[in-house]
Design a protein around this motif. Sequence first.
Motif, PDB file in Angstrom:
ATOM      1  N   SER A   1      -7.068 -23.614  -7.146  1.00  0.00           N
ATOM      2  CA  SER A   1      -7.881 -22.777  -8.034  1.00  0.00           C
ATOM      3  C   SER A   1      -8.319 -21.481  -7.369  1.00  0.00           C
ATOM      4  CB  SER A   1      -9.114 -23.559  -8.514  1.00  0.00           C
ATOM      5  OG  SER A   1      -8.731 -24.670  -9.296  1.00  0.00           O
ATOM      6  N   TYR A   2      -8.472 -21.483  -6.035  1.00  0.00           N
ATOM      7  CA  TYR A   2      -8.949 -20.297  -5.317  1.00  0.00           C
ATOM      8  C   TYR A   2      -7.852 -19.587  -4.526  1.00  0.00           C
ATOM      9  CZ  TYR A   2     -13.762 -21.655  -6.348  1.00  0.00           C
ATOM     10  OH  TYR A   2     -14.931 -21.966  -6.992  1.00  0.00           O
ATOM     11  N   ASN A   3      -6.659 -20.119  -4.531  1.00  0.00           N
ATOM     12  CA  ASN A   3      -5.596 -19.609  -3.671  1.00  0.00           C
ATOM     13  C   ASN A   3      -5.257 -18.147  -3.919  1.00  0.00           C
ATOM     14  OD1 ASN A   3      -3.413 -20.180  -1.681  1.00  0.00           O
ATOM     15  ND2 ASN A   3      -2.084 -19.733  -3.422  1.00  0.00           N
TER      16      ASN A   3
ATOM     17  N   LYS B   1      -2.661 -32.859 -18.635  1.00  0.00           N
ATOM     18  CA  LYS B   1      -2.576 -31.454 -19.024  1.00  0.00           C
ATOM     19  C   LYS B   1      -3.562 -30.666 -18.167  1.00  0.00           C
ATOM     20  CE  LYS B   1      -1.290 -32.211 -23.870  1.00  0.00           C
ATOM     21  NZ  LYS B   1      -1.660 -31.966 -25.293  1.00  0.00           N
ATOM     22  N   ARG B   2      -3.221 -29.420 -17.852  1.00  0.00           N
ATOM     23  CA  ARG B   2      -4.136 -28.611 -17.048  1.00  0.00           C
ATOM     24  C   ARG B   2      -3.842 -27.128 -17.249  1.00  0.00           C
ATOM     25  NH1 ARG B   2      -7.865 -29.699 -13.287  1.00  0.00           N
ATOM     26  NH2 ARG B   2      -8.250 -28.255 -11.578  1.00  0.00           N
ATOM     27  N   LYS B   3      -4.913 -26.366 -17.544  1.00  0.00           N
ATOM     28  CA  LYS B   3      -4.819 -24.913 -17.639  1.00  0.00           C
ATOM     29  C   LYS B   3      -5.967 -24.306 -16.848  1.00  0.00           C
ATOM     30  CE  LYS B   3      -3.705 -22.830 -21.484  1.00  0.00           C
ATOM     31  NZ  LYS B   3      -3.654 -22.372 -22.899  1.00  0.00           N
ATOM     32  N   ILE B   4      -5.668 -23.240 -16.113  1.00  0.00           N
ATOM     33  CA  ILE B   4      -6.663 -22.580 -15.277  1.00  0.00           C
ATOM     34  C   ILE B   4      -6.688 -21.098 -15.630  1.00  0.00           C
ATOM     35  CG2 ILE B   4      -7.406 -22.076 -12.911  1.00  0.00           C
ATOM     36  CD1 ILE B   4      -5.661 -24.449 -11.998  1.00  0.00           C
ATOM     37  N   TRP B   5      -7.874 -20.559 -15.935  1.00  0.00           N
ATOM     38  CA  TRP B   5      -8.054 -19.149 -16.222  1.00  0.00           C
ATOM     39  C   TRP B   5      -8.652 -18.467 -14.985  1.00  0.00           C
ATOM     40  CZ3 TRP B   5      -7.973 -22.863 -19.796  1.00  0.00           C
ATOM     41  CH2 TRP B   5      -7.454 -22.604 -21.060  1.00  0.00           C
ATOM     42  N   LEU B   6      -7.983 -17.441 -14.443  1.00  0.00           N
ATOM     43  CA  LEU B   6      -8.441 -16.715 -13.261  1.00  0.00           C
ATOM     44  C   LEU B   6      -8.870 -15.309 -13.665  1.00  0.00           C
ATOM     45  CD1 LEU B   6      -5.523 -17.689 -10.834  1.00  0.00           C
ATOM     46  CD2 LEU B   6      -7.712 -18.873 -11.133  1.00  0.00           C
ATOM     47  N   ALA B   7     -10.080 -14.900 -13.243  1.00  0.00           N
ATOM     48  CA  ALA B   7     -10.638 -13.609 -13.644  1.00  0.00           C
ATOM     49  C   ALA B   7      -9.983 -12.469 -12.864  1.00  0.00           C
ATOM     50  CB  ALA B   7     -12.149 -13.599 -13.414  1.00  0.00           C
TER      51      ALA B   7
END
Length: 238
Positions: A139-141, A197-203
Amino acid sequence: MKFLFSILLLCLFSFSVSAADMPSRIEINYAVTTDIGEGEINEVMEIKHTDDGHSYSIHSEAQATGIFKLLEPNRIVRHSEGIITQRGLRPARAYEKRGKKEPSLAAFDWKNHTITLKHKKQQLHEKLPEGTLDRLSLSYNFMFAPLPEHNIECYLPNGNSLVLSSYTITEETLNTPIGKMKTVVLTRQEDKSSKLKRKIWLAQNNHMLPVRIVSVEENGREIEKIVTGINISYKADE
């Protein structure tokens, strides 16, 4: 054009790692909702950097509130630590602990290219593929690594095994409790028979921080967490 785009990504990456304004500490508050009741989980994530800027620590604690607390009274603690490389985060140790249960642990031995996985009193040793991450460090990579153009593939520990995960990359404007954000969306590609299921939103304009995550876990539970507050420190902890 692709060559120029690659050069631009490389420049942005070099700047992000060496710039004086790179955060030394980040705290994020999320509101979490699930498919069972209207309860919330309050989660705090921290990422810490040493003075030389080459190591990291991410700590996450989730605690149910409201009606949900009656069904899930224990805290969920996740932790990841390691070093920062030119290719992004390289975890050395990661674990997940739920209440008083024994934690699931992943120990990364990059020198010998092996990973030790401890889960439900079982311990296994596996070959460690280059670029392997854990759930938190993924998530932070992309605070520290350039984002690929179309998709991401990496191995992640999952209990007592390593799983190859593939994510597509899109863009979306996201409405959050702290304002509208331009985001990059990572969507995990699963087999049709899989419940996961997995979705990640990065700002995009806030250090590529994870501001929303939607997932369906192995037990079928649907979880959504969305940012409610971000606190950033640009000075090393004394």
